[in-house]
Design an enzyme around this catalytic site. Structure first.
Site, PDB file in Angstrom:
ATOM      1  CG  ASP A 266      -2.267 108.540 -99.169  1.00 41.93           C
ATOM      2  OD1 ASP A 266      -2.988 109.556 -99.049  1.00 41.93           O
ATOM      3  OD2 ASP A 266      -1.185 108.525 -99.789  1.00 41.93           O
ATOM      4  CB  ALA A 267      -3.814 103.771 -94.627  1.00 40.17           C
TER       5      ALA A 267
ATOM      6  CE1 TYR B  61     -10.256 108.767-101.870  1.00 37.36           C
ATOM      7  CE2 TYR B  61      -8.788 107.075-102.738  1.00 37.36           C
ATOM      8  CZ  TYR B  61      -9.778 108.016-102.931  1.00 37.36           C
ATOM      9  OH  TYR B  61     -10.297 108.200-104.196  1.00 37.36           O
ATOM     10  CG  ASP B  62      -5.473 103.202-100.311  1.00 39.29           C
ATOM     11  OD1 ASP B  62      -5.926 103.995-101.156  1.00 39.29           O
ATOM     12  OD2 ASP B  62      -4.257 103.044-100.096  1.00 39.29           O
TER      13      ASP B  62
ATOM     14  CB  SER C 135      -8.821 128.535-131.177  1.00 38.12           C
ATOM     15  OG  SER C 135      -8.983 129.040-132.457  1.00 38.12           O
ATOM     16  CG  LEU C 136      -8.489 132.086-126.723  1.00 37.74           C
ATOM     17  CD1 LEU C 136      -7.614 132.028-125.478  1.00 37.74           C
ATOM     18  CD2 LEU C 136      -9.664 133.025-126.501  1.00 37.74           C
TER      19      LEU C 136
ATOM     20  CE  LYS D 132      -3.458 130.159-125.322  1.00 36.72           C
ATOM     21  NZ  LYS D 132      -2.673 128.958-125.600  1.00 36.72           N
TER      22      LYS D 132
ATOM     23  NE  ARG E  96     -10.716 124.492-130.539  1.00 37.11           N
ATOM     24  CZ  ARG E  96     -10.419 124.608-131.826  1.00 37.11           C
ATOM     25  NH1 ARG E  96      -9.671 123.711-132.406  1.00 37.11           N
ATOM     26  NH2 ARG E  96     -10.879 125.620-132.527  1.00 37.11           N
TER      27      ARG E  96
ATOM     28  CE  LYS F 123       0.757 131.349-127.447  1.00 32.18           C
ATOM     29  NZ  LYS F 123       0.245 130.680-128.638  1.00 32.18           N
TER      30      LYS F 123
END
Ligand code: IVH
Length: 423
Positions: A88-89, A91-92, A137-138, A170, A191, A367
């Site tokens: 991370d260092a 990257y920073d 939509s589905l 989903k 959407r 679903k």
């Protein structure tokens, strides 16, 4: 004209000066190298001076380009592949170096720079964009029989040809569309009503797994469709912080994701740890895939996060087995899914199947039953609302549900309470 000095900088004979925090090795025009805490300044004649080094616009342009490529590569490793290769260092440090150069050379700032993800100023309101292809939509299937009906209908409509399906989880979040022109993200939208959505580009840019520039070429214009969501852990953390601050918690990760993306201040969105899985294409010009599975493979190559759990199934029995397998592991996933999506794989068959007004005939959502938990009511309190309305609220033993811990529920629906025999 000399550029205006930056705020908080010391004056220097060369012009404005700022402190550059990183340690650098730099070569000046005479080939000398300097090591140490460099200082950057921008002299009146153009270019900029870093301690004892001089960087002109062209050099800065090259450096900025290299830094952006590096940073986006590391974003991709970290946020898409989940396989970071630097700390991370480190990257920073890259990010700070880029920020410094862009501050020095504002003419080099472009909308696809990783510095532009962080979230700019709040906006007065949302504008709208028209989707280039509608976002449908589905249709839903709530049991195995409806899924078998769907398969029968599909095979009939393609004249008895063999049909392959792709089965995908989903994700329960917010549908978004990302529009790219010549590889660059132009806008991202909700959407909306399927034809026109809200432009939430600055908010979507804060999601680091969304590429600002595509990694694969071959398409001139493309709409990428996906589901932005809040991981369960981020949701639990956010709600805990909100309760601590006396703010109302979000009911579920979907509401939290929607609330976070429909923010006028993208800095709020940036603080919300959202993520995305993309699952398809709208308009695509240039290289067009032959199957949905090819489209997913292209999306992955282009730098998007595609759910690795999608499967190709060659019969409805395989589809059902896949759905049951996911139903069994849904609660162990780090994100909420509310079912599976079954799509015809061949795009040619998809085209021939077409769509009704609201949903395609080549796909269906299977679903899962809503998540349930059993607990014991410990007390019932009556709350008095602002308008004087009395709402009984049950306090019960905490249970894990929909990615969070629940310990109270309103009992305002008397019919439901009688039906369920709550006491
Ligand atoms: S395909 C035309 N695939 O479910 C087909 N949708 O009404 C478009 N969703 O809000 C949808 N995961 O955003 C598709 N793997 C997935 C999905 C998915 C979640 C959402 C979608 C839409 C709703 C379907």
């Amino acid at each position: 004209m000399a550029p205006a000095p930056h705020r908080g900088m010391k004056r220097h004979p060369w012009g404005a000066m700022i402190l550059w925090a990183a340690s650098v090795i730099w070569t000046d025009n005479n080939g000398r190298r300097g090591v140490g805490r460099a200082r950057t300044a921008r002299p009146a004649g153009g270019g900029s001076v870093r301690g004892w080094c001089y960087v002109n616009l062209e050099e800065a342009r090259l450096k900025v380009r290299a830094l952006r490529e590096q940073i986006e590569y590391h974003n991709y490793r970290y946020y898409v592949l989940d396989e970071p290769v630097i700390s991370d260092a480190e990257y920073d440090r890259l990010m700070r170096e880029l920020q410094t150069l862009e501050r020095e050379f504002p003419e080099l700032v472009t909308p696809d720079s990783p510095t532009q993800r962080v979230g700019g100023e709040p906006r007065p309101g949302f504008t709208t964009v028209r989707h280039l292809t509608p976002m449908l939509s589905l249709a839903n299937a709530f049991d195995e029989e409806s899924l078998r009906d769907f398969d029968r209908r599909v095979r009939e409509l393609v004249g008895g040809e063999p049909v392959e399906y792709v089965v995908e989880p989903k994700i329960d979040g917010l549908a978004v569309s990302l529009y790219y022109e010549n590889g660059l993200l132009v806008w991202g939208a909700t959407r909306g009503d399927g034809e026109v959505g809200e432009d939430i580009t600055p908010n979507l840019k804060t999601i680091r797994s969304i590429p600002l520039r595509l990694r694969a070429s071959g398409v001139t214009r493309v709409e990428v469709r996906g589901e932005a969501y809040m991981p369960k852990a981020a949701f639990a953390e956010l709600n805990a912080a909100r309760e601590e601050a006396g703010e109302p918690p979000f009911a579920n990760p979907r509401n939290a994701a929607a609330g976070s993306l429909r923010q006028l201040d993208p800095r709020v969105t940036a603080s919300r740890q959202l993520n995305i899985y993309v699952y398809g294409l709208g308009l695509v010009e240039g290289r067009t895939p032959a199957t949905h599975a090819d489209a997913l493979a292209w999306l992955r190559e282009a730098g998007f996060r595609v759910n690795p759990g999608h499967r190709i199934c060659r019969s409805v029995e395989e589809v059902l087995a896949c759905c049951r397998e996911w139903e069994g592991k849904r609660f162990d996933l780090p994100y909420v899914i509310d079912g599976m999506v079954i799509k015809v794989n061949s795009l040619d068959q998809q085209r021939r199947l077409g769509a009704t007004l609201k949903s395609p005939r080549w796909a269906v959502a299977f679903k899962f039953p809503p998540e349930q938990a059993v607990t014991v009511i410990e007390d019932i309190i009556v709350r008095v609302g602002r308008t004087g309305v009395l709402t009984p609220t049950a306090l019960f033993r905490p249970v894990r549900l929909a990615g969070t811990t629940v310990s109270r529920a309103t009992l305002h629906n008397e019919d439901l309470i009688r039906e369920k025999d709550v006491r």
